[in-house]
Design a protein around this motif. Structure first.
Motif, PDB file in Angstrom:
ATOM      1  N   CYS A  12       0.844  -1.207   0.000  1.00  0.00           N
ATOM      2  CA  CYS A  12       0.000   0.000   0.000  1.00  0.00           C
ATOM      3  C   CYS A  12       0.873   1.249   0.000  1.00  0.00           C
ATOM      4  CB  CYS A  12      -0.936   0.014   1.201  1.00  0.00           C
ATOM      5  SG  CYS A  12      -2.320  -1.126   1.056  1.00  0.00           S
ATOM      6  N   LEU A  33      -8.614  -2.022  -2.668  1.00  0.00           N
ATOM      7  CA  LEU A  33      -9.658  -2.107  -1.646  1.00  0.00           C
ATOM      8  C   LEU A  33      -9.248  -1.382  -0.368  1.00  0.00           C
ATOM      9  CD1 LEU A  33     -10.698  -5.829  -2.182  1.00  0.00           C
ATOM     10  CD2 LEU A  33     -12.147  -3.824  -2.608  1.00  0.00           C
ATOM     11  N   ASN A  36      -9.291   2.304  -0.823  1.00  0.00           N
ATOM     12  CA  ASN A  36     -10.596   2.777  -1.276  1.00  0.00           C
ATOM     13  C   ASN A  36     -10.511   3.400  -2.672  1.00  0.00           C
ATOM     14  OD1 ASN A  36     -13.367   2.947  -0.838  1.00  0.00           O
ATOM     15  ND2 ASN A  36     -13.221   5.060  -0.167  1.00  0.00           N
ATOM     16  N   ARG A  37      -9.838   2.701  -3.581  1.00  0.00           N
ATOM     17  CA  ARG A  37      -9.641   3.209  -4.939  1.00  0.00           C
ATOM     18  C   ARG A  37     -10.467   2.396  -5.933  1.00  0.00           C
ATOM     19  NH1 ARG A  37      -5.505   6.941  -5.962  1.00  0.00           N
ATOM     20  NH2 ARG A  37      -6.617   6.914  -7.942  1.00  0.00           N
ATOM     21  N   GLY A  38     -11.735   2.740  -6.006  1.00  0.00           N
ATOM     22  CA  GLY A  38     -12.617   2.094  -6.959  1.00  0.00           C
ATOM     23  C   GLY A  38     -12.166   2.308  -8.396  1.00  0.00           C
ATOM     24  N   MET A  48     -16.084  -4.327  -6.863  1.00  0.00           N
ATOM     25  CA  MET A  48     -15.677  -4.642  -5.491  1.00  0.00           C
ATOM     26  C   MET A  48     -15.984  -6.091  -5.153  1.00  0.00           C
ATOM     27  SD  MET A  48     -16.472  -1.418  -3.099  1.00  0.00           S
ATOM     28  CE  MET A  48     -15.931   0.198  -3.508  1.00  0.00           C
ATOM     29  N   ALA A  67      -5.850  -0.722   6.991  1.00  0.00           N
ATOM     30  CA  ALA A  67      -6.332   0.647   6.757  1.00  0.00           C
ATOM     31  C   ALA A  67      -6.193   1.494   8.023  1.00  0.00           C
ATOM     32  CB  ALA A  67      -7.780   0.621   6.280  1.00  0.00           C
ATOM     33  N   THR A  79     -11.356  10.173   6.873  1.00  0.00           N
ATOM     34  CA  THR A  79     -12.669  10.071   6.259  1.00  0.00           C
ATOM     35  C   THR A  79     -12.534  10.202   4.750  1.00  0.00           C
ATOM     36  OG1 THR A  79     -13.034  12.441   6.474  1.00  0.00           O
ATOM     37  CG2 THR A  79     -13.855  11.052   8.266  1.00  0.00           C
ATOM     38  N   ILE A  80     -13.524   9.709   4.074  1.00  0.00           N
ATOM     39  CA  ILE A  80     -13.598   9.812   2.628  1.00  0.00           C
ATOM     40  C   ILE A  80     -14.638  10.887   2.319  1.00  0.00           C
ATOM     41  CG2 ILE A  80     -14.109   8.583   0.483  1.00  0.00           C
ATOM     42  CD1 ILE A  80     -11.674   7.478   2.012  1.00  0.00           C
TER      43      ILE A  80
END
Length: 90
Positions: A12, A33, A36-38, A48, A67, A79-80
């Motif tokens: 990562c 994942l 959080n990189r769709g 996913m 994470a 936070t996203i």
């Protein structure tokens, strides 16, 4: 910290600074994942659900702890941003 946890942290961290190098498909999916990189999943042609199925539950179980470590080290945000909050800042 288990060797698997350390391994995921390393890949990562590498992805955050320079993208992927010689990671396997499973490692790339886990990295996407965890971070959080769709968009990375989409580029690889995975949803996913497909990514989770590909890497397996043993590896998926490590995602929250990895994470959390990355957040605690300040390498990913706490936070996203939501669509609503990002739309108001534009």
């Amino acid at each position: 910290m288990t060797p698997r946890h350390q391994h995921l942290l390393r890949i990562c961290q590498e992805a955050l600074v320079g993208g992927w190098t010689a990671q396997s498909t499973g490692e790339k999916l886990l990295t996407a994942l965890i971070l959080n990189r769709g968009d990375w999943l989409s580029e690889m042609g995975y949803t996913m659900a497909d990514a989770i199925d590909r890497v397996g539950l043993d590896w998926i179980a490590l995602i929250p702890d990895v994470a959390k470590t990355l957040r605690e080290e300040g390498q990913i945000p706490d936070t996203i941003p939501t669509l609503r909050s990002s739309a108001t800042t534009q």
